[in-house]
Scaffold this motif. Structure first.
Motif, mmCIF file in Angstrom:
data_model
loop_
_atom_site.group_PDB
_atom_site.id
_atom_site.type_symbol
_atom_site.label_atom_id
_atom_site.label_comp_id
_atom_site.label_asym_id
_atom_site.label_seq_id
_atom_site.Cartn_x
_atom_site.Cartn_y
_atom_site.Cartn_z
ATOM 1 N N MET A 52 11.797 -2.579 5.463
ATOM 2 C CA MET A 52 10.605 -2.386 4.651
ATOM 3 C C MET A 52 10.820 -1.347 3.546
ATOM 4 O O MET A 52 10.088 -1.340 2.553
ATOM 5 C CB MET A 52 9.431 -1.962 5.541
ATOM 6 N N GLY A 53 11.820 -0.471 3.719
ATOM 7 C CA GLY A 53 12.046 0.588 2.734
ATOM 8 C C GLY A 53 12.319 0.064 1.341
ATOM 9 O O GLY A 53 11.800 0.598 0.350
ATOM 10 N N SER A 54 13.123 -0.986 1.237
ATOM 11 C CA SER A 54 13.442 -1.530 -0.084
ATOM 12 C C SER A 54 12.216 -2.175 -0.736
ATOM 13 O O SER A 54 12.041 -2.092 -1.949
ATOM 14 C CB SER A 54 14.576 -2.554 0.038
ATOM 15 N N LYS A 55 11.362 -2.781 0.069
ATOM 16 C CA LYS A 55 10.149 -3.399 -0.483
ATOM 17 C C LYS A 55 9.178 -2.334 -0.982
ATOM 18 O O LYS A 55 8.560 -2.455 -2.047
ATOM 19 C CB LYS A 55 9.460 -4.269 0.563
ATOM 20 N N MET A 56 9.043 -1.249 -0.200
ATOM 21 C CA MET A 56 8.181 -0.146 -0.633
ATOM 22 C C MET A 56 8.726 0.509 -1.895
ATOM 23 O O MET A 56 7.961 0.881 -2.795
ATOM 24 C CB MET A 56 8.074 0.889 0.486
ATOM 25 N N ALA A 57 10.045 0.660 -1.964
ATOM 26 C CA ALA A 57 10.656 1.300 -3.136
ATOM 27 C C ALA A 57 10.409 0.480 -4.395
ATOM 28 O O ALA A 57 10.035 1.026 -5.446
ATOM 29 C CB ALA A 57 12.150 1.482 -2.904
ATOM 30 N N VAL A 73 0.828 -1.208 0.000
ATOM 31 C CA VAL A 73 0.000 0.000 0.000
ATOM 32 C C VAL A 73 0.864 1.261 0.000
ATOM 33 O O VAL A 73 0.628 2.194 -0.784
ATOM 34 C CB VAL A 73 -0.962 0.001 1.208
ATOM 35 N N VAL A 74 1.883 1.308 0.868
ATOM 36 C CA VAL A 74 2.740 2.497 0.929
ATOM 37 C C VAL A 74 3.521 2.648 -0.373
ATOM 38 O O VAL A 74 3.650 3.760 -0.912
ATOM 39 C CB VAL A 74 3.691 2.418 2.139
ATOM 40 N N GLY A 75 4.030 1.551 -0.911
ATOM 41 C CA GLY A 75 4.727 1.614 -2.189
ATOM 42 C C GLY A 75 3.823 2.105 -3.297
ATOM 43 O O GLY A 75 4.223 2.930 -4.137
ATOM 44 N N PHE A 76 2.582 1.629 -3.310
ATOM 45 C CA PHE A 76 1.615 2.091 -4.310
ATOM 46 C C PHE A 76 1.338 3.581 -4.165
ATOM 47 O O PHE A 76 1.291 4.307 -5.168
ATOM 48 C CB PHE A 76 0.308 1.306 -4.178
ATOM 49 N N LEU A 77 1.153 4.062 -2.938
ATOM 50 C CA LEU A 77 0.860 5.476 -2.722
ATOM 51 C C LEU A 77 2.005 6.359 -3.216
ATOM 52 O O LEU A 77 1.780 7.416 -3.826
ATOM 53 C CB LEU A 77 0.585 5.733 -1.242
ATOM 54 N N ALA A 79 8.031 -1.711 -4.858
ATOM 55 C CA ALA A 79 6.591 -1.654 -5.131
ATOM 56 C C ALA A 79 6.227 -0.356 -5.838
ATOM 57 O O ALA A 79 5.419 -0.349 -6.777
ATOM 58 C CB ALA A 79 5.802 -1.793 -3.833
ATOM 59 N N ALA A 80 6.829 0.754 -5.412
ATOM 60 C CA ALA A 80 6.553 2.048 -6.038
ATOM 61 C C ALA A 80 7.042 2.074 -7.487
ATOM 62 O O ALA A 80 6.344 2.580 -8.380
ATOM 63 C CB ALA A 80 7.225 3.163 -5.238
ATOM 64 N N ILE A 81 8.220 1.525 -7.731
ATOM 65 C CA ILE A 81 8.785 1.532 -9.088
ATOM 66 C C ILE A 81 7.930 0.696 -10.038
ATOM 67 O O ILE A 81 7.628 1.117 -11.166
ATOM 68 C CB ILE A 81 10.232 1.015 -9.052
#
Length: 286
Positions: A132-137, A78-82, A139-141
């Motif tokens: 979690m930062g790398s997973k969010m990153a 969710v955070v990566g998507f946002l 996901a965002a990409i």
């Protein structure tokens, strides 16, 4: 009379329409169970459905080990998507308003899209660490491109007659953009959001497979290395559950925001506005 008589038939048709799917699903599970019991399928590779159900019960009810991993993966997606959606929509709006900006940004967006996400994983982990930062990153990409393309496609669509009508009543460029082009682009934007939200989950899980200490992907990897295939499939079904939650949450938002595409929602919105107008007129008369 005809509407009343048709309503039960519609309900009955819906129930009977679902019944064949349920029967087929039960038949597949029964054949699967029988095939494993008789040795046609090796239980080490494909466990029995009953074993998978027992693993799900253990993860969710008896030991309750799934919940921490479940919410970590859900948060990463969710955070990566946002983050990806915020960047994608901002760049799409800027590209729609400025053609030179679009010419410079679009090639980089395409390059980012054609680069396999799994190939970026080691670089992302090196930059953002094992948390979690790398997973969010990641996901965002991965979620960025479908949102960017759909939003830009919707915003650059031309609406000749409607735009002429706006201009004839003195609407400015800003009003045309906000009142005409943005609402017209919302269906395509939400289509991009649905794709981006599910791909964000893929990015988060891929990063968990590569390197992580918590998450449903980590849990599935552990079970697979232990050859505990029933628990591994239970973890896989948990990922599916996360994907369904994300997709139908966005579907709910789509139904509420882009309400004019559905007759029932459009009628409900019209009735709500009529009630508010009636209440306002009543207060003015008092």
């Amino acid at each position: 009379m005809s509407d009343v008589s048709q309503r039960p038939s519609r309900l009955t048709g819906g129930a009977f329409g679902l019944l064949p799917h349920l029967l087929l699903f039960v038949a597949i599970l029964a054949l699967w169970e029988l095939a494993v019991m008789t040795g046609v399928i090796t239980s080490i590779m494909i466990p029995q459905p009953s074993a998978v159900a027992a693993a799900i019960w253990k993860l969710y009810v008896t030991e309750r080990t799934i919940y921490e991993h479940f919410f970590i993966t859900l948060t990463e997606a969710v955070v990566g998507f946002l983050i990806g959606a915020a960047v994608a929509v901002s760049l799409a709006v800027a590209s729609a308003l400025n053609e030179p900006f679009k010419r410079y940004v679009s090639p980089y967006a395409i390059v980012l899209n054609v680069t396999p996400g799994i190939a970026l994983t080691p670089v992302i982990i090196a930059w953002f660490g094992y948390g979690m930062g790398s997973k969010m990153a990641l996901a965002a990409i991965i979620s960025f491109f479908p949102i960017y393309v759909n939003t830009l496609t919707g915003l650059v669509q031309r609406h000749g007659d409607r735009e002429d009508l706006f201009r004839s009543v003195g609407a400015t460029d800003r009003q045309v953009f906000l009142k005409l082009r943005v609402p017209s682009a919302l269906p395509l934007m939400f289509a991009g959001f649905k794709i981006g939200l599910t791909t964000a989950l893929i990015g988060a899980v891929v990063a968990e497979f590569a390197q992580a200490t918590a998450g449903v992907g980590v849990l599935m990897s552990r079970f697979s290395f232990q050859l505990n295939m029933a628990s591994s499939i239970a973890a896989l079904l948990s990922m599916t559950l996360i994907g369904l939650i994300l997709f139908y949450s966005m579907e709910f938002l789509d139904d509420r925001v882009v309400f004019w595409r559905r007759e029932s929602r459009r009628a409900a919105a019209s009735r709500a506005k009529a009630r508010r107008w009636t209440a306002l007129m009543g207060k003015e008369e008092d």
